[in-house]
Scaffold this active site. Structure first.
Site, short mmCIF file in Angstrom:
data_model
loop_
_atom_site.label_atom_id
_atom_site.label_comp_id
_atom_site.label_asym_id
_atom_site.label_seq_id
_atom_site.Cartn_x
_atom_site.Cartn_y
_atom_site.Cartn_z
N GLY A 119 -51.59 67.67 28.78
CA GLY A 119 -52.38 69.25 28.95
C GLY A 119 -51.25 70.17 29.02
O GLY A 119 -51.96 71.29 29.20
N LYS A 178 -61.28 62.76 32.51
CA LYS A 178 -60.60 63.17 33.92
C LYS A 178 -61.82 63.56 34.61
O LYS A 178 -63.04 63.15 34.64
CB LYS A 178 -59.57 64.37 33.50
CG LYS A 178 -58.43 63.92 32.53
CD LYS A 178 -57.10 64.46 32.55
CE LYS A 178 -56.24 63.92 31.84
NZ LYS A 178 -54.97 64.61 31.62
N GLY A 224 -57.03 62.86 25.81
CA GLY A 224 -57.26 63.82 27.10
C GLY A 224 -58.30 64.98 26.81
O GLY A 224 -59.49 64.67 26.48
N GLY A 225 -57.78 65.94 26.83
CA GLY A 225 -59.08 67.24 26.37
C GLY A 225 -59.52 67.23 25.00
O GLY A 225 -60.83 67.61 25.14
N GLU A 236 -51.39 61.55 36.89
CA GLU A 236 -51.94 62.43 37.78
C GLU A 236 -52.50 61.61 39.17
O GLU A 236 -52.13 62.20 40.24
CB GLU A 236 -53.30 62.76 37.34
CG GLU A 236 -53.00 64.02 36.29
CD GLU A 236 -54.05 64.05 35.18
OE1 GLU A 236 -53.73 64.99 34.34
OE2 GLU A 236 -55.11 63.47 35.34
N GLU A 253 -47.41 57.83 28.18
CA GLU A 253 -47.82 59.47 28.27
C GLU A 253 -46.69 60.04 29.09
O GLU A 253 -46.64 60.17 30.35
CB GLU A 253 -49.01 59.40 29.23
CG GLU A 253 -50.14 58.91 28.51
CD GLU A 253 -51.56 59.71 29.10
OE1 GLU A 253 -52.36 59.96 28.43
OE2 GLU A 253 -51.72 59.44 30.47
N ASN A 277 -59.90 59.82 27.69
CA ASN A 277 -60.01 60.20 29.20
C ASN A 277 -60.44 61.36 29.66
O ASN A 277 -59.92 62.44 29.48
CB ASN A 277 -58.50 59.94 29.76
CG ASN A 277 -58.54 60.33 31.30
OD1 ASN A 277 -59.12 60.31 32.06
ND2 ASN A 277 -57.14 60.57 31.74
N HIS A 297 -52.30 56.35 36.17
CA HIS A 297 -51.89 57.69 35.22
C HIS A 297 -51.18 58.56 36.05
O HIS A 297 -51.13 58.57 37.28
CB HIS A 297 -53.48 58.34 34.94
CG HIS A 297 -53.34 59.23 34.04
ND1 HIS A 297 -52.99 60.84 34.60
CD2 HIS A 297 -53.72 59.56 32.74
CE1 HIS A 297 -53.14 61.49 33.26
NE2 HIS A 297 -53.40 60.77 32.37
N SER A 343 -51.54 65.38 24.83
CA SER A 343 -51.82 66.52 23.93
C SER A 343 -52.05 65.80 22.44
O SER A 343 -51.82 66.52 21.59
CB SER A 343 -50.87 67.54 23.90
OG SER A 343 -50.62 68.17 25.30
#
Length: 238
Positions: free
Chosen positions: A166, A5, A223-224, A91, A160, A3, A89, A202
């Site tokens: 994050g 983002k 994610g990241g 967010e 999640e 993802n 999600h 994470s």
């Protein structure tokens, strides 16, 4: 599944996608996908077609068409050969006040367009600390499961925990497994136990293997770490 983002540029994406494509042949027994920002769907399609890596979007409208400025329909995602779309999600739930019912509506819109929705659920830190995790997950799942076994069989779920997205914090494999087992139980009750359930929060190469070793964790929504080709591929290979 990565993802991205709201990250990326044409130049940065080209480098990332090239890196993923260069290493994907060495990854076995994993399905690999990336969910990219809307403006880069054409780039993802053009770079990934025929590579074994699939692509998708990060949101979809409940509406088929009309006066909905800023919305993107499932039919539009089909124009870019999207196989996946994230819905619900955390967010989107927190920043855009999406309700559980709206999330189910988006999942249904994707399913009707033959796109697989990846439905995200998860609790906040306060909810986790107060022992309400399964209560929250059950509430979020209810309108999705109400779509019926035939519809639910066509989607993917992603657990999640909001407190692990994050933040660098990650649920222990045992914590994640407990929630995945709860979700699997709800799916079994509905008659759709085969639905894949991913873990997100994470996820990185150093913890992916221990998470994937759990019985009911089928993969990861990353994610990241999905923004670094080598790290993303190491997760996929774990």
């Amino acid at each position: 599944m990565g993802n991205w983002k709201m990250h990326g540029s044409l130049a940065a994406n080209a480098k990332l996608l090239d890196g993923i494509c260069a290493g994907v042949a060495a990854v076995h027994n994993s399905d690999i996908a990336v969910c990219v920002p809307f403006p880069y769907l054409a780039q993802a399609r053009d770079n990934l077609r025929g590579t074994g890596v699939s692509w998708g979007a990060q949101d979809v409208s409940v509406h088929e068409q009309g006066a909905y400025t800023g919305e993107v329909s499932a039919a539009m995602l089909n124009d870019f050969a999207c196989q996946w779309v994230l819905v619900g999600h955390s967010e989107r739930r927190s920043l855009h006040a999406e309700t559980d019912e709206q999330v189910a509506g988006k999942a249904l819109a994707a399913l009707k367009a033959d796109i697989t929705p990846v439905v995200c659920v998860g609790e906040t830190l306060e909810e986790q600390q107060s022992g309400r995790t399964t209560e929250v997950i059950a509430r979020q799942l209810a309108p999705v499961l109400a779509l019926g076994a035939d519809r639910v069989a066509g989607l993917v779920l992603a657990y999640e925990p909001v407190w692990a997205i994050g933040t660098g914090l990650t649920a222990t494999p045992e914590q994640a497994q407990a929630v995945h087992a709860f979700i699997r139980g709800r799916l079994a009750e509905l008659g759709a136990p085969q639905v894949r359930v991913l873990y997100g929060g994470s996820v990185k190469a150093s913890n992916a293997g221990s998470l994937f070793a759990m019985e009911d964790i089928d993969g990861a929504l990353v994610g990241g770490a999905s923004l670094v080709a080598e790290e993303f591929l190491r997760i996929a290979a774990a």
